[in-house]
Structures are given as C-alpha cells and as structure tokens.
Design a protein around this motif. Structure first.
Motif, PDB file in Angstrom:
ATOM      1  N   SER A 143       0.829  -1.211   0.000  1.00  0.00           N
ATOM      2  CA  SER A 143       0.000   0.000   0.000  1.00  0.00           C
ATOM      3  C   SER A 143       0.858   1.253   0.000  1.00  0.00           C
ATOM      4  CB  SER A 143      -0.950  -0.002   1.209  1.00  0.00           C
ATOM      5  OG  SER A 143      -0.245   0.026   2.435  1.00  0.00           O
ATOM      6  N   ALA A 144       2.029   1.213   0.641  1.00  0.00           N
ATOM      7  CA  ALA A 144       2.920   2.372   0.645  1.00  0.00           C
ATOM      8  C   ALA A 144       3.448   2.667  -0.754  1.00  0.00           C
ATOM      9  CB  ALA A 144       4.080   2.145   1.611  1.00  0.00           C
ATOM     10  N   GLY A 226      -9.471   7.157  -4.627  1.00  0.00           N
ATOM     11  CA  GLY A 226     -10.806   7.432  -5.137  1.00  0.00           C
ATOM     12  C   GLY A 226     -10.818   7.401  -6.661  1.00  0.00           C
ATOM     13  N   GLY A 227     -12.005   7.292  -7.241  1.00  0.00           N
ATOM     14  CA  GLY A 227     -12.128   7.293  -8.695  1.00  0.00           C
ATOM     15  C   GLY A 227     -11.790   5.946  -9.312  1.00  0.00           C
ATOM     16  N   GLU A 233      -6.388   0.324  -8.578  1.00  0.00           N
ATOM     17  CA  GLU A 233      -5.204   0.111  -7.743  1.00  0.00           C
ATOM     18  C   GLU A 233      -5.562  -0.723  -6.514  1.00  0.00           C
ATOM     19  OE1 GLU A 233      -1.285   0.157  -7.170  1.00  0.00           O
ATOM     20  OE2 GLU A 233      -2.251   1.191  -8.847  1.00  0.00           O
ATOM     21  N   ILE A 234      -6.719  -0.443  -5.916  1.00  0.00           N
ATOM     22  CA  ILE A 234      -7.170  -1.222  -4.762  1.00  0.00           C
ATOM     23  C   ILE A 234      -7.358  -2.687  -5.140  1.00  0.00           C
ATOM     24  CG2 ILE A 234      -9.142  -1.608  -3.215  1.00  0.00           C
ATOM     25  CD1 ILE A 234      -7.343   0.650  -2.295  1.00  0.00           C
ATOM     26  N   PHE A 253      -7.977  -4.444   1.376  1.00  0.00           N
ATOM     27  CA  PHE A 253      -7.799  -3.060   0.940  1.00  0.00           C
ATOM     28  C   PHE A 253      -9.144  -2.450   0.542  1.00  0.00           C
ATOM     29  CE2 PHE A 253      -3.676  -5.071   0.138  1.00  0.00           C
ATOM     30  CZ  PHE A 253      -2.837  -4.207   0.823  1.00  0.00           C
ATOM     31  N   HIS A 254      -9.943  -3.208  -0.179  1.00  0.00           N
ATOM     32  CA  HIS A 254     -11.273  -2.732  -0.573  1.00  0.00           C
ATOM     33  C   HIS A 254     -12.106  -2.425   0.662  1.00  0.00           C
ATOM     34  CE1 HIS A 254     -15.558  -3.293  -1.517  1.00  0.00           C
ATOM     35  NE2 HIS A 254     -15.270  -2.751  -2.679  1.00  0.00           N
TER      36      HIS A 254
END
Length: 271
Positions: A143-144, A226-227, A233-234, A253-254
């Motif tokens: 995630s980083a 977002g978007g 990416e998530i 992550f979601h």
C-alpha cells in the motif's frame, strides 16, 4: 526468488534528494490537499520506530534475517520521513518531534500496553506468528508503494514526482522481503495460514490508523484511491494479498478504504 538479505543490508542507504532542485517548491508550491497527504506520510514514516519497538518483543526478533531486515528498514523509513519533512518545511509546515510524541501520548494506556499485549499473544502463537508479521508487513508496504506512486502521478510536480518515486523504489525492496518471507512461511504451515487470514481480515487497516485522526486517514485514502484509477489500484493490491498461500478471496484493501473512497466520490461529484 530468494531474497538476499546480506545484499540488502550492504546496499541500504538514505533516499537521495540533495540533487533535486527543491526551490521548485517555492516557485510551484503544492496544494493543500497534497500537503495533507505528505504530512500524513511523513508522520507515518517517523512512527516506524513504534512498529520496530513492537516487533522486538515478538518471536520475529529472534530470526536473523528478519532482525537484520527490520534494522535497515527502520533506518530507511526514517530517512523517508526526513525527505518529506524537508518538502513540508519549504511550505512553512514544521514537523515537530514533540508533536509526534504527543500524538502517541494521546493514545494513553492503549499505546503504552501495546508491546506487552503483542509480546503475550505472539509468544503464545510461537514461530507461526512470524508468517503473520511478514504478510502484514507486505500489505503495508504494497500500500505504501501504491500511495507514493499514486500521489506522484496525481500531482505531476516535477520534483515531487522524482522524490516520491525514489521512495517508492526503496519501499518496493521492502515488499520483496516481506512477500518472500510470508510466502515461504505460509506455504509450510496451515496453522500460520489460518492465523494470518484471521488477523488480516479482522484487524488490518491502513498504516497510520489508530494514531492519525480518522478524518486525515479518510482524506488520504479518498484522494489517493478514489475514482476509477484508484479502485483499479485497490483491486491490484487485493490481488497481491490473495496470491499469498491461504489468502485467496481476501479484500482487505477494498474493505478498509470503502468509506473513504465513497466519501471522495461524493465530494467530487458535479453539483
């Protein structure tokens, strides 16, 4: 592919930024919402010492490769915070160590007792805890990397983009260690798989949650993920976790960013 811990230790170094034209931040200052993200990232990097503290009371510190990695990792994360603090300072935002300490102090006994709880639980589990530690670390580092690269792409500032991508490159090396270790340890233990799956599904949250103000967590997650591109990416991050042995179907992550991403859609919807 095996991870060469000795090579990693030998090549660990401070992220480079002295060669960058930092004056660009004076002539082309960053917008407030980006500065909020950078401040969050900076604080997280400087809080790495807390994660190191917690690791030292678990079975992880007894493993030579893990302890070597964590020592180098802690240094590199500190240097990431140092570089981000320089950018913030050029915008008049001073990162004060006493303020960072105060954030931890505000958590009271929950923070003070955390190492004790971690020690008791992890040592009851034994060596299988290391697999959970490694999978958790992989989730954080994946995630980083995504966060730094997303912010670089969204902002498109010529100097910021270079700096963030350099940080992301070092974070990618951290991912390689964590993911390699997690995969190997999970493959060899069904108990470790069950423990890790339970821990990730029940307790994983974006790095900084529990220390940072919830509004800041939501702002960063919403802006970066977002978007449609952020959602993609998530999904990619969840795919990475799902490929670890025993983790198929997890969508940590979601689930952890759904509220923030929904809030971002509401704020950016046309009137």
């Amino acid at each position: 592919m095996a991870f060469d811990i000795d090579k990693f230790a030998e090549t660990s170094q401070r992220v480079k930024w002295a060669d960058l034209d930092m004056g660009e931040f004076v002539t082309r200052p960053l917008p407030e919402d980006t500065l909020r993200c950078l401040r969050y990232m900076c604080d997280v990097e400087y809080h790495t010492v807390c994660y190191m503290r917690d690791m030292l009371v678990t079975p992880s510190h007894q493993d030579r490769d893990v302890s070597t990695f964590m020592t180098m990792w802690n240094r590199e994360e500190y240097w990431h915070g140092e570089a981000l603090a320089e950018v913030l300072g050029l915008h008049g935002i001073v990162v004060d160590y006493d303020e960072l300490k105060a954030k931890r102090m505000k958590l009271g006994w929950s923070e003070a007792l955390k190492p004790l709880k971690q020690s008791l639980l992890s040592n009851m589990v034994g060596a299988d805890f290391i697999a959970t530690h490694m999978a958790w670390g992989a989730a954080n580092e994946w995630s980083a990397v995504a966060a730094y690269r997303r912010l670089a792409n969204l902002e498109k500032h010529p100097v910021l983009a270079v700096l963030l991508n350099r940080i992301a490159a070092q974070e990618s090396r951290h991912v390689a260690f964590y993911a390699t270790q997690a995969r190997r340890r999970l493959e060899s233990s069904r108990k470790a798989q069950r423990l890790t799956r339970f821990a990730l599904r029940k307790f994983w949250a974006p790095v900084g949650s529990g220390v940072m103000d919830p509004g800041e967590v939501d702002h960063v997650m919403g802006k970066l993920f977002g978007g449609p591109d952020g959602s993609h990416e998530i999904d990619r991050l969840d795919h990475n976790i799902a490929r670890l042995p025993g983790m198929a179907g997890l969508r940590i992550f979601h689930d952890a960013t759904a509220r923030a991403r929904a809030g971002h859609r509401t704020r950016t919807a046309p009137a």
